[in-house]
Design a protein around this motif. Structure first.
Motif, PDB file in Angstrom:
ATOM      1  N   ARG A   1      -9.643   2.189 -10.446  1.00  0.00           N
ATOM      2  CA  ARG A   1     -10.690   2.905 -10.022  1.00  0.00           C
ATOM      3  C   ARG A   1     -12.073   3.228 -10.520  1.00  0.00           C
ATOM      4  NH1 ARG A   1      -9.381   7.203  -7.222  1.00  0.00           N
ATOM      5  NH2 ARG A   1      -7.382   7.014  -7.499  1.00  0.00           N
TER       6      ARG A   1
ATOM      7  N   GLY B   1       1.829   2.079  -3.467  1.00  0.00           N
ATOM      8  CA  GLY B   1       0.724   2.836  -4.082  1.00  0.00           C
ATOM      9  C   GLY B   1       0.166   1.668  -4.646  1.00  0.00           C
TER      10      GLY B   1
ATOM     11  N   ARG C   1       0.832  -1.058   0.208  1.00  0.00           N
ATOM     12  CA  ARG C   1       0.267   0.125  -0.012  1.00  0.00           C
ATOM     13  C   ARG C   1       1.252   1.085   0.151  1.00  0.00           C
ATOM     14  NH1 ARG C   1      -2.573  -3.309   3.957  1.00  0.00           N
ATOM     15  NH2 ARG C   1      -4.751  -4.273   2.559  1.00  0.00           N
TER      16      ARG C   1
ATOM     17  N   LYS D   1      -9.956   4.763   1.369  1.00  0.00           N
ATOM     18  CA  LYS D   1      -9.107   3.872   0.409  1.00  0.00           C
ATOM     19  C   LYS D   1      -9.349   2.819   0.136  1.00  0.00           C
ATOM     20  CE  LYS D   1      -5.324   6.292   0.001  1.00  0.00           C
ATOM     21  NZ  LYS D   1      -3.354   6.788  -0.398  1.00  0.00           N
ATOM     22  N   VAL D   2      -8.645   1.569  -1.130  1.00  0.00           N
ATOM     23  CA  VAL D   2      -9.422   0.319  -1.222  1.00  0.00           C
ATOM     24  C   VAL D   2      -7.912   0.266  -0.784  1.00  0.00           C
ATOM     25  CG1 VAL D   2      -9.367  -1.027  -3.305  1.00  0.00           C
ATOM     26  CG2 VAL D   2     -10.082   1.073  -3.199  1.00  0.00           C
TER      27      VAL D   2
ATOM     28  N   SER E   1      -1.006  -7.870  -6.625  1.00  0.00           N
ATOM     29  CA  SER E   1      -1.189  -6.837  -7.042  1.00  0.00           C
ATOM     30  C   SER E   1      -1.943  -5.998  -8.049  1.00  0.00           C
ATOM     31  CB  SER E   1       0.082  -6.450  -5.831  1.00  0.00           C
ATOM     32  OG  SER E   1       1.568  -7.054  -7.236  1.00  0.00           O
TER      33      SER E   1
ATOM     34  N   LYS F   1      -2.304  -1.990  -9.645  1.00  0.00           N
ATOM     35  CA  LYS F   1      -2.020  -0.306  -8.987  1.00  0.00           C
ATOM     36  C   LYS F   1      -3.014   0.408  -8.566  1.00  0.00           C
ATOM     37  CE  LYS F   1       1.681  -0.584 -12.172  1.00  0.00           C
ATOM     38  NZ  LYS F   1       2.380   0.241 -13.180  1.00  0.00           N
ATOM     39  N   GLN F   2      -2.766   1.352  -7.578  1.00  0.00           N
ATOM     40  CA  GLN F   2      -4.290   2.109  -7.129  1.00  0.00           C
ATOM     41  C   GLN F   2      -5.188   2.646  -8.329  1.00  0.00           C
ATOM     42  OE1 GLN F   2      -4.327   2.641  -3.952  1.00  0.00           O
ATOM     43  NE2 GLN F   2      -6.284   3.496  -4.283  1.00  0.00           N
ATOM     44  N   ASP F   3      -4.191   3.509  -9.245  1.00  0.00           N
ATOM     45  CA  ASP F   3      -5.266   4.229 -10.111  1.00  0.00           C
ATOM     46  C   ASP F   3      -5.534   2.963 -10.971  1.00  0.00           C
ATOM     47  OD1 ASP F   3      -3.914   5.942  -9.176  1.00  0.00           O
ATOM     48  OD2 ASP F   3      -1.733   6.397 -10.439  1.00  0.00           O
TER      49      ASP F   3
ATOM     50  N   ILE G   1      -2.385  -2.409  -4.493  1.00  0.00           N
ATOM     51  CA  ILE G   1      -3.167  -3.187  -3.409  1.00  0.00           C
ATOM     52  C   ILE G   1      -3.266  -4.564  -3.906  1.00  0.00           C
ATOM     53  CG2 ILE G   1      -6.159  -2.820  -3.094  1.00  0.00           C
ATOM     54  CD1 ILE G   1      -6.144  -0.243  -4.742  1.00  0.00           C
TER      55      ILE G   1
ATOM     56  N   HIS H   1      -8.502  -3.788  -0.192  1.00  0.00           N
ATOM     57  CA  HIS H   1      -8.052  -4.719  -0.797  1.00  0.00           C
ATOM     58  C   HIS H   1      -9.248  -5.576  -1.842  1.00  0.00           C
ATOM     59  CE1 HIS H   1      -6.895  -9.696   0.155  1.00  0.00           C
ATOM     60  NE2 HIS H   1      -8.034  -9.803  -0.895  1.00  0.00           N
TER      61      HIS H   1
END
Length: 190
Positions: free
Chosen positions: A49, A26, A23, A84-85, A42, A44-46, A28, A87
């Motif tokens: 979305r 950046g 995390r 925020k996400v 894993s 990426k956060q972006d 998840i 998991h």
């Protein structure tokens, strides 16, 4: 159903300490269930979305280190304060194996009770259905034209082609409620 492309990287470390490190970078942590093996990876956060913050349902084309898999979003865990996400869980889908999924409900038509001064309320925004992923629609369309004031539509009264609704049969999907204005108009008429 719409398709969403997502790529991820396998992760060898699991647990709380490793998840915190992902995390910070950046990323998840995510898990893929339903196949032969449970896969930890894993993303990426972006990248996620538009998948997570969308009312639509998607079939996700996952590419995890060169291996392509079709999956659906099973569960998302959010941070309690920042949203925020934290998991994501995915469920691998197959052409011959049915899955359970929550599908958004869309009301169609103008109810008779609304014409008479009532208010139409949607009680269940999503219904859980069971079917093969390829026949699950993006939305469940419910016709409400014959719904009068004080009447409601229950899950047991609905039927969809090739879908099994797994909600309780007496759960209310939508109803037309009597408003104060309609009550006042009825009192004046008397």
């Amino acid at each position: 159903m719409k398709t969403f492309n997502l790529s991820g990287a396998l992760r060898t470390e699991t647990g709380k300490k490793a998840a915190k490190q992902f995390r910070k970078e950046g990323l998840i942590p995510a898990v893929l269930y339903g196949g032969e093996n449970v896969v930890h990876f894993s993303v990426k956060q972006d990248d996620i979305r538009k998948l997570v913050f969308s009312p639509d349902i998607h079939v996700v084309d996952l590419a995890i280190d060169g291996k392509n898999v079709k999956a659906v979003l099973k569960e998302v865990q959010f941070h309690p304060v920042s949203d925020k996400v934290l998991h994501i869980d995915f469920l691998e889908v197959f052409d011959n194996k049915p899955i359970q999924m929550a599908v958004p409900v869309v009301l169609e038509g103008l109810a008779e009770g609304v014409k008479a001064g009532g208010k139409l309320t949607l009680e269940k925004r999503k219904l859980r259905v069971k079917a093969v992923y390829s026949v699950i629609p993006e939305q469940l369309k419910v016709d409400v034209t014959n719904l009068g004031i004080g009447k409601s539509l229950q899950v047991g009264q609905l039927s969809f082609e090739n879908l099994e609704v797994t909600e309780a049969k007496n759960a209310v999907v939508c109803s037309v409620k009597l408003t104060r204005a309609a009550r006042g108009a009825a009192a004046k008429a008397e």
